[in-house]
Design a protein around this motif. Sequence first.
Motif, PDB file in Angstrom:
ATOM      1  N   GLN A 151       0.852  -1.009   0.011  1.00 30.27           N
ATOM      2  CA  GLN A 151       0.082   0.220  -0.188  1.00 30.27           C
ATOM      3  C   GLN A 151       0.931   1.424  -0.021  1.00 30.27           C
ATOM      4  O   GLN A 151       0.570   2.151  -0.810  1.00 30.27           O
ATOM      5  N   ARG A 152       2.017   1.252   0.808  1.00 28.69           N
ATOM      6  CA  ARG A 152       2.749   2.499   0.773  1.00 28.69           C
ATOM      7  C   ARG A 152       3.416   2.709  -0.418  1.00 28.69           C
ATOM      8  O   ARG A 152       3.439   3.875  -1.040  1.00 28.69           O
ATOM      9  N   THR A 153       3.856   1.644  -1.225  1.00 28.67           N
ATOM     10  CA  THR A 153       4.689   1.822  -2.554  1.00 28.67           C
ATOM     11  C   THR A 153       3.559   2.510  -3.611  1.00 28.67           C
ATOM     12  O   THR A 153       3.609   3.434  -4.100  1.00 28.67           O
ATOM     13  N   ALA A 154       2.325   2.082  -3.499  1.00 28.63           N
ATOM     14  CA  ALA A 154       1.123   2.482  -4.457  1.00 28.63           C
ATOM     15  C   ALA A 154       1.016   4.056  -4.096  1.00 28.63           C
ATOM     16  O   ALA A 154       0.706   4.668  -4.937  1.00 28.63           O
ATOM     17  N   VAL A 155       0.859   4.466  -2.656  1.00 32.65           N
ATOM     18  CA  VAL A 155       0.376   5.779  -2.209  1.00 32.65           C
ATOM     19  C   VAL A 155       1.819   6.777  -2.621  1.00 32.65           C
ATOM     20  O   VAL A 155       1.599   7.800  -3.291  1.00 32.65           O
ATOM     21  N   TRP A 156       2.952   6.302  -2.661  1.00 33.75           N
ATOM     22  CA  TRP A 156       4.352   7.160  -2.803  1.00 33.75           C
ATOM     23  C   TRP A 156       4.172   7.152  -4.481  1.00 33.75           C
ATOM     24  O   TRP A 156       4.632   8.014  -4.807  1.00 33.75           O
ATOM     25  N   ASP A 157       3.930   6.190  -5.223  1.00 37.99           N
ATOM     26  CA  ASP A 157       3.873   6.372  -6.617  1.00 37.99           C
ATOM     27  C   ASP A 157       2.850   7.378  -6.998  1.00 37.99           C
ATOM     28  O   ASP A 157       3.071   8.070  -7.816  1.00 37.99           O
ATOM     29  N   SER A 158       1.904   7.443  -6.323  1.00 36.99           N
ATOM     30  CA  SER A 158       0.936   8.373  -6.678  1.00 36.99           C
ATOM     31  C   SER A 158       1.431   9.993  -6.268  1.00 36.99           C
ATOM     32  O   SER A 158       1.108  10.721  -6.976  1.00 36.99           O
ATOM     33  N   VAL A 159       1.726   9.969  -5.045  1.00 38.36           N
ATOM     34  CA  VAL A 159       2.376  11.189  -4.801  1.00 38.36           C
ATOM     35  C   VAL A 159       3.433  11.729  -5.464  1.00 38.36           C
ATOM     36  O   VAL A 159       3.368  12.783  -5.991  1.00 38.36           O
ATOM     37  N   GLN A 160       4.314  10.854  -6.058  1.00 40.47           N
ATOM     38  CA  GLN A 160       5.292  11.282  -6.949  1.00 40.47           C
ATOM     39  C   GLN A 160       4.776  11.784  -8.458  1.00 40.47           C
ATOM     40  O   GLN A 160       5.399  12.574  -9.027  1.00 40.47           O
ATOM     41  N   PHE A 161       3.859  10.874  -8.728  1.00 41.36           N
ATOM     42  CA  PHE A 161       3.224  11.155 -10.055  1.00 41.36           C
ATOM     43  C   PHE A 161       2.500  12.584  -9.972  1.00 41.36           C
ATOM     44  O   PHE A 161       2.746  13.679 -10.860  1.00 41.36           O
ATOM     45  N   ALA A 162       1.805  12.791  -8.954  1.00 40.11           N
ATOM     46  CA  ALA A 162       1.151  13.989  -8.735  1.00 40.11           C
ATOM     47  C   ALA A 162       2.025  15.360  -8.630  1.00 40.11           C
ATOM     48  O   ALA A 162       1.603  16.327  -9.272  1.00 40.11           O
ATOM     49  N   LEU A 163       2.922  15.091  -7.536  1.00 36.61           N
ATOM     50  CA  LEU A 163       3.891  16.301  -7.519  1.00 36.61           C
ATOM     51  C   LEU A 163       4.614  16.796  -8.647  1.00 36.61           C
ATOM     52  O   LEU A 163       4.659  17.987  -9.013  1.00 36.61           O
ATOM     53  N   ASN A 164       5.063  15.961  -9.261  1.00 38.67           N
ATOM     54  CA  ASN A 164       6.050  16.175 -10.377  1.00 38.67           C
ATOM     55  C   ASN A 164       5.239  16.538 -11.820  1.00 38.67           C
ATOM     56  O   ASN A 164       5.274  17.459 -12.316  1.00 38.67           O
ATOM     57  N   GLY A 165       3.926  15.893 -11.720  1.00 39.20           N
ATOM     58  CA  GLY A 165       2.905  16.473 -12.734  1.00 39.20           C
ATOM     59  C   GLY A 165       2.284  17.778 -12.600  1.00 39.20           C
ATOM     60  O   GLY A 165       2.372  18.542 -13.327  1.00 39.20           O
ATOM     61  N   ILE A 166       2.054  18.052 -11.330  1.00 34.52           N
ATOM     62  CA  ILE A 166       1.649  19.545 -11.064  1.00 34.52           C
ATOM     63  C   ILE A 166       2.900  20.547 -11.310  1.00 34.52           C
ATOM     64  O   ILE A 166       2.844  21.646 -11.746  1.00 34.52           O
ATOM     65  N   ALA A 167       4.166  20.105 -10.817  1.00 30.01           N
ATOM     66  CA  ALA A 167       5.035  20.903 -11.283  1.00 30.01           C
ATOM     67  C   ALA A 167       5.478  21.271 -12.659  1.00 30.01           C
ATOM     68  O   ALA A 167       5.676  22.405 -13.005  1.00 30.01           O
ATOM     69  N   PHE A 168       5.217  20.308 -13.580  1.00 30.12           N
ATOM     70  CA  PHE A 168       5.420  20.566 -14.837  1.00 30.12           C
ATOM     71  C   PHE A 168       4.151  21.347 -15.508  1.00 30.12           C
ATOM     72  O   PHE A 168       4.353  22.185 -16.488  1.00 30.12           O
ATOM     73  N   VAL A 169       3.006  20.900 -14.930  1.00 32.48           N
ATOM     74  CA  VAL A 169       1.605  21.620 -15.540  1.00 32.48           C
ATOM     75  C   VAL A 169       1.991  23.284 -15.044  1.00 32.48           C
ATOM     76  O   VAL A 169       1.521  24.148 -15.722  1.00 32.48           O
ATOM     77  N   LEU A 170       2.184  23.422 -13.715  1.00 30.98           N
ATOM     78  CA  LEU A 170       2.426  24.897 -13.335  1.00 30.98           C
ATOM     79  C   LEU A 170       3.374  25.428 -14.501  1.00 30.98           C
ATOM     80  O   LEU A 170       3.388  26.680 -14.496  1.00 30.98           O
ATOM     81  N   LEU A 171       4.564  24.834 -14.661  1.00 26.44           N
ATOM     82  CA  LEU A 171       5.595  25.442 -15.559  1.00 26.44           C
ATOM     83  C   LEU A 171       4.868  25.873 -16.760  1.00 26.44           C
ATOM     84  O   LEU A 171       4.975  26.784 -17.338  1.00 26.44           O
ATOM     85  N   GLY A 172       3.986  24.939 -17.624  1.00 24.88           N
ATOM     86  CA  GLY A 172       3.465  25.187 -18.640  1.00 24.88           C
ATOM     87  C   GLY A 172       2.424  26.306 -18.537  1.00 24.88           C
ATOM     88  O   GLY A 172       2.381  27.381 -19.268  1.00 24.88           O
ATOM     89  N   GLU A 173       1.658  26.425 -17.263  1.00 27.36           N
ATOM     90  CA  GLU A 173       0.811  27.385 -17.111  1.00 27.36           C
ATOM     91  C   GLU A 173       1.662  28.991 -16.934  1.00 27.36           C
ATOM     92  O   GLU A 173       1.145  29.841 -17.375  1.00 27.36           O
TER      93      GLU A 173
END
Length: 546
Positions: A268-290
Amino acid sequence: MQSIEIVLTMLLLVLASGYLVRMLPFALPLPLVQIGLGACVAAFFNRGVTLDPDFFFLLFLPPLLFLDGWRIPKEGLFQDARTVLQLALGLVVFTVLGIGFLLHWLIPAMPLAVAFALAAIVSPTDPVALSSIAARVPVPRRLMHILEGESLLNDASGLVCFRFAVVAAMTGQFSLASASLAFLWLALGGVGVGVLVTLGITHGHVLITRRFGQDAGLPILVSLLTPFGAYLAAEHLGASGILASVAAGITMSYVELSGTAPAATRVQRTAVWDSVQFALNGIAFVLLGEQLPGILARAIVALEQSGQHDPWWLLVYALAINVGLALLRLLWVLASLRVNLLIAHRRGQPAAAPPWRLILATSLTGVRGAITLAGVLTLPLLLPDGSAFPARDLAIFLATTVIVFSLLVASFGLPPLLAGLQLPAESQHQREEDLARQRSTKAALSAIKRAQQDLSDKNAADADIYAAAAMRVMTLYQRQLDADGANEVDAEQLRKADAAERALRLAGLRAARQEIFSLARYNRVSDDIARRLVREIDLLEARYSP
C-alpha cells in the motif's frame, strides 16, 4: 474555494496527461505533455496561478528528494562512487563557473552573482524526468545507476551553490572562507538531522505500535510526513533541508531492511508514494507550462530594460545556455573517463573505454525537471533596499528553456543513439539474484518443516492434512532450489520455464478475479467477501508480475 479549484484543476490536468501520453501516435515524454497542457490552459482560458516560491519549495522538494534517496539502488551508487561524485560534485562546480561567466558575458545587465545562481539551479538533473524517457529507451542498467546517483547528489550540491549565489546577490558580498565553513555546517548538519529525525520517527513509531497497536494507514502517513519533518528541522537549525531530505530517504531505505513493516503495508505504501510522486511532478510541470506565457512576457520586458529591444535575443540566450550546458557536460564526461582509466591502469585493473555512443548518451541524459523549476522560482522578488531583484524574470525564462530543451534533446536524441547498442551482460547482477533465490528458498523449506511439525504436535488428529499441505508447498520451493544447482545451459532453460509458468499463473489469477467480480455483480457473494478475495489475488499477482 479558489485555491481548492486550482488544486483540482492541476490534478485533472495531470490525470489527463497520463491518458494523453499513451494516446499519442508518437513517443513523447510525459513532462513535455504536462507542460503543453499547462500552456494551453494559460493561453485559452486566461487563468493564472500566483506561486509563493517558499511554499512551492517546501511542498515539492522534500518528498521528491526523500523518495529519490529511498529508492536509489545503493549497490550501483557504491559500485561507481567515483564516477557519481565526479558528476554530482565536480560537474556542478564546473557548470556553475562555466555557465555563470558565459551568462555574465552574454548579458552584462545580469550581475555575476545572479548568473552563478542561474547556473547553479540548472546544474541538477532530474531523475523522474529521466525515468519517463528511460521507460521508452533501453538505457543500460549501469548507466541508469550512475545517472540516478548523480541526480540524487547533485540536487543537494546544486541547490546549496544556488543558495550561496543568491546570498551574494542580495548582500553584494562573498567570502570563500565563511562560505566553506557554512557549507560544512549545511552539509554535515543537514545529513545529521535527516538521519536522526528518520531514526527517531521510525523507532518511536515501532515502540508505540508494539505497545498499543496501529491502524492500517498510520505507517503510510508517518512515511509521508517524515521528509517534511527532516526538512523543517534542518532549516530551523540553519542546516540544509535539502540534504536532510536526501539523508532521510537513504536512512529510510536502510531502516526498511529490518523487515518490520507488514507486507500489505509495503504494498500500500508503494502505491501511495507512486501516486504522490506522479502528482507532485505532474503538478510542477503543469504549473511550469501555465507560467510560460507570463514568463515569456516578463522576460521580454526584462530584455528591453537591459538595452536589447529585439526579442529574438531571448532565443540567442536560450541556445547559448543550452549548448553551453551540453558541451560542458560532454567535456567533463570525457575528462572524467580519462582520469578513471588512468587510475585503473596504475592500479593494474582491467579497464576499457566504453563505446563512443554510450559516452555521448551520458552527455545527453542531463535532463532537468522539477528541481530546477522549484529552485528558480524561489529567487527573491526584491533586494534588501527594496529594488527589484536584477534579471529575475530573465533567469526564470532561461531556466525554463533548459528544462524544455533538455527534455526534447533526450527524447529524440537517445533512441537512435542507443538503438542496437551491444553491451556485455552484467553477470554480477545475475549471480546476486541466484544467490538470493537459493538462500531464501532454503530458509523457506526449513521454516515449512518447522511449521508443519508445530501444527502436527498441536493437532495430532490432522497430522496427515498438514503433511500433505507441506509437501505441496515444499515441492514448489524444491523446484526453485534444483534450478540453482543446474549448469549454465540448464539454468537458462529453467529461467525460461519459470517465465512461462509465471505467465500461466498470471492468466489463472486474472481469470479467477474476473469470476469473483462476476459473482459479486450478480449478488452471488457479498461485497466484503469479494473485496477480500480480490485483495488476495492482487497480492499474488504483484508477486508473479515481472
